[in-house]
Design a protein around this motif. Structure first.
Motif, PDB file in Angstrom:
ATOM      1  N   ARG A 127       1.127   1.615   2.425  1.00 52.35           N
ATOM      2  CA  ARG A 127      -0.028   1.232   2.776  1.00 52.35           C
ATOM      3  C   ARG A 127      -1.306   1.524   1.510  1.00 52.35           C
ATOM      4  O   ARG A 127      -2.361   1.197   1.670  1.00 52.35           O
ATOM      5  N   LEU A 160      -1.525  -5.007   8.279  1.00 48.62           N
ATOM      6  CA  LEU A 160      -0.844  -3.854   8.992  1.00 48.62           C
ATOM      7  C   LEU A 160      -0.332  -4.345  10.384  1.00 48.62           C
ATOM      8  O   LEU A 160       0.622  -3.744  10.825  1.00 48.62           O
ATOM      9  N   GLN A 203       1.749  -3.443  -1.951  1.00 50.53           N
ATOM     10  CA  GLN A 203       0.866  -2.570  -1.146  1.00 50.53           C
ATOM     11  C   GLN A 203       0.569  -3.486   0.090  1.00 50.53           C
ATOM     12  O   GLN A 203       0.479  -4.561  -0.036  1.00 50.53           O
ATOM     13  N   GLN A 235       1.939   2.503  10.126  1.00 49.98           N
ATOM     14  CA  GLN A 235       0.991   3.120  10.243  1.00 49.98           C
ATOM     15  C   GLN A 235       0.470   4.305   8.902  1.00 49.98           C
ATOM     16  O   GLN A 235      -0.486   4.332   8.641  1.00 49.98           O
ATOM     17  N   ASP A 270      -4.732  -4.188   4.714  1.00 44.75           N
ATOM     18  CA  ASP A 270      -5.347  -3.955   5.977  1.00 44.75           C
ATOM     19  C   ASP A 270      -5.075  -5.103   7.053  1.00 44.75           C
ATOM     20  O   ASP A 270      -4.732  -4.956   8.198  1.00 44.75           O
TER      21      ASP A 270
END
Length: 440
Positions: A296, A269, A263, A291, A266
């Motif tokens: 994510r 990103l 994953q 995004q 944050d």
């Protein structure tokens, strides 16, 4: 669609930005032996002026013409990083340049990591390679082989041999991938979304596979497949621990692979690359926006065959551990003899892949290459028609990423980009020619 003329302008700017960025980050790069374009002396027995051909070739043939959005290449020898270079864009739509710490989807470069995890358990006596898989997955005991028909109305026959764990490692299991688009069996995989639907689970995968026929009797042919996902399930079963937690504890943490996982967090990103799909005419379209990417969010399906994201430095830690016989910076993840065993050709009769393969799957010319326990292995340099050494091993990913290790030259090469499919351009072979030409 990304137009060539747009990328030419953007990449000219990015080359300047990367040059400035490289000077700003020179302290870190120097500490790790990063190659400087102006440095005349040899680095780890590699000629800097010849390593410059990597940058020139990728820029001239791929980046400026708009065939690739961007690329990141690392070359190390004798444990020293001799070259790291970022080119082009990691996100064309947002005009973001590739950085050394860019997070990439590595897809099937997950497979060697899963294979190492499984062999860690081999070293603990948890299984033997000739164990039948049905010893651990009882529903697989009486497997059938496809004869005719379409899902769910298959006509089948009994398999002539039981699938072993080694068959999973070597992709001689009789399993397949839905994206192969070759048979009625892989069509069933697509219908059931067994190639990696994020709503799938490892338990559901092995349960569904028990109800489908094999492409062929195990051990009789080679076919790229979900075999390594099944190995991930077996790691979870044998270790009595979730597969992702096992990798974190036994590979990622020991090797300092803090940016590798299933994953994108944050805090990662801003560094997460976009992924692109090739289009006719040497162009590409956005395939996965960082995004809104499914990476994510935590997936139910922890894919040992293709689910990881990573950075070039994280993957270097893993590859360098293999190059050094199983340890990196004093942390050992696999025994030396176990690794030597893994990188031997395990195909019957020392055959190469064309002699056993029932389906094509990449641009790489695999004549002269066999397959070990999780990697392709070069067995005949002349037959391969690609410069290198006997015993070179490695693998690539769906989005054109690739790594290889040459134990003879103590050489590690990692190439990162994000273009699907990996068969689009022969970059892997071209890089081998350039990098082997830099050895002195």
């Amino acid at each position: 669609m990304v137009l060539v003329e747009d990328l030419v302008t953007l990449n000219a700017q990015v080359q300047q930005d990367n040059a400035h960025d490289g000077r700003r980050n020179d302290s870190r790069n120097t500490q790790e032996g990063n190659f400087s374009m102006k440095e005349p002396k040899q680095v780890a027995g590699l000629a800097p002026d010849r390593l410059c051909n990597i940058n020139d070739h990728l820029d001239r043939q791929y980046i400026r013409p708009g065939k690739l959005p961007g690329a990141l290449t690392l070359v190390a020898r004798r444990g020293e990083i001799a070259y790291v270079n970022a080119q082009g864009l990691m996100d064309v739509e947002r005009n973001k340049p590739v950085r050394r710490d860019t997070v990439f989807r590595i897809y099937s470069m997950t497979k060697p990591i899963t294979s190492i995890a499984m062999m860690q358990l081999y070293e603990q006596g948890r299984f033997l390679l000739d164990d039948p898989v049905h010893k651990y997955i009882p529903a697989w005991k009486n497997q059938r082989v496809y004869k005719s028909g379409v899902y769910p109305n298959f006509l089948t026959t009994s398999a002539t041999s039981a699938m072993t764990i080694r068959d999973l490692f070597t992709h001689m299991s009789g399993l397949t991938y839905g994206f192969m688009n070759r048979t009625n069996v892989d069509a069933a995989y697509r219908e059931l979304k067994l190639d990696g639907s994020r709503n799938l689970t490892l338990e559901a995968l092995v349960s569904q596979l028990a109800e489908l026929p094999l492409e062929f009797s195990p051990g009789t042919a080679w076919n790229y497949s979900v075999s390594t996902d099944v190995l991930g399930y077996l790691v979870q079963l044998l270790a009595d621990k979730p597969f992702d937690e096992y990798l974190q504890e036994h590979i990622f943490e020991p090797l300092g692979m803090s940016d590798t996982g299933f994953q994108v967090r944050d805090d990662q990103l801003d560094r997460f690359a976009a992924c692109y799909q090739f289009q006719p005419g040497d162009q590409f379209t956005l395939q996965d926006d960082p995004q809104t990417s499914p990476f994510r969010h935590k997936s139910k399906f922890v894919s040992g065959g293709g689910g990881l994201v990573s950075t070039i430095d994280d993957y270097f830690h893993f590859a360098q551990a293999l190059c050094q016989g199983g340890e990196f910076r004093g942390r050992r993840i696999i025994g030396r003899k176990t690794l030597e065993f893994m990188r031997r050709n395990h195909l019957p009769g020392n055959q190469d892949l064309p002699g056993l393969s029932v389906g094509a799957f990449s641009e790489t010319h695999y004549a002269g290459s066999g397959f070990g326990l999780g990697f392709s292995v070069k067995t005949d340099v002349a037959k391969s028609q690609i410069n290198g050494s006997v015993g070179e091993y490695g693998w690539g990913g769906l989005a054109s990423t690739n790594f290889f290790i040459d134990p003879v030259e103590e050489l590690v090469v990692i190439f990162m980009t994000q273009l699907i499919p990996s068969s689009t351009y022969p970059i892997r072979q071209e890089l081998r020619a350039i990098i082997n030409g830099a050895l002195v």
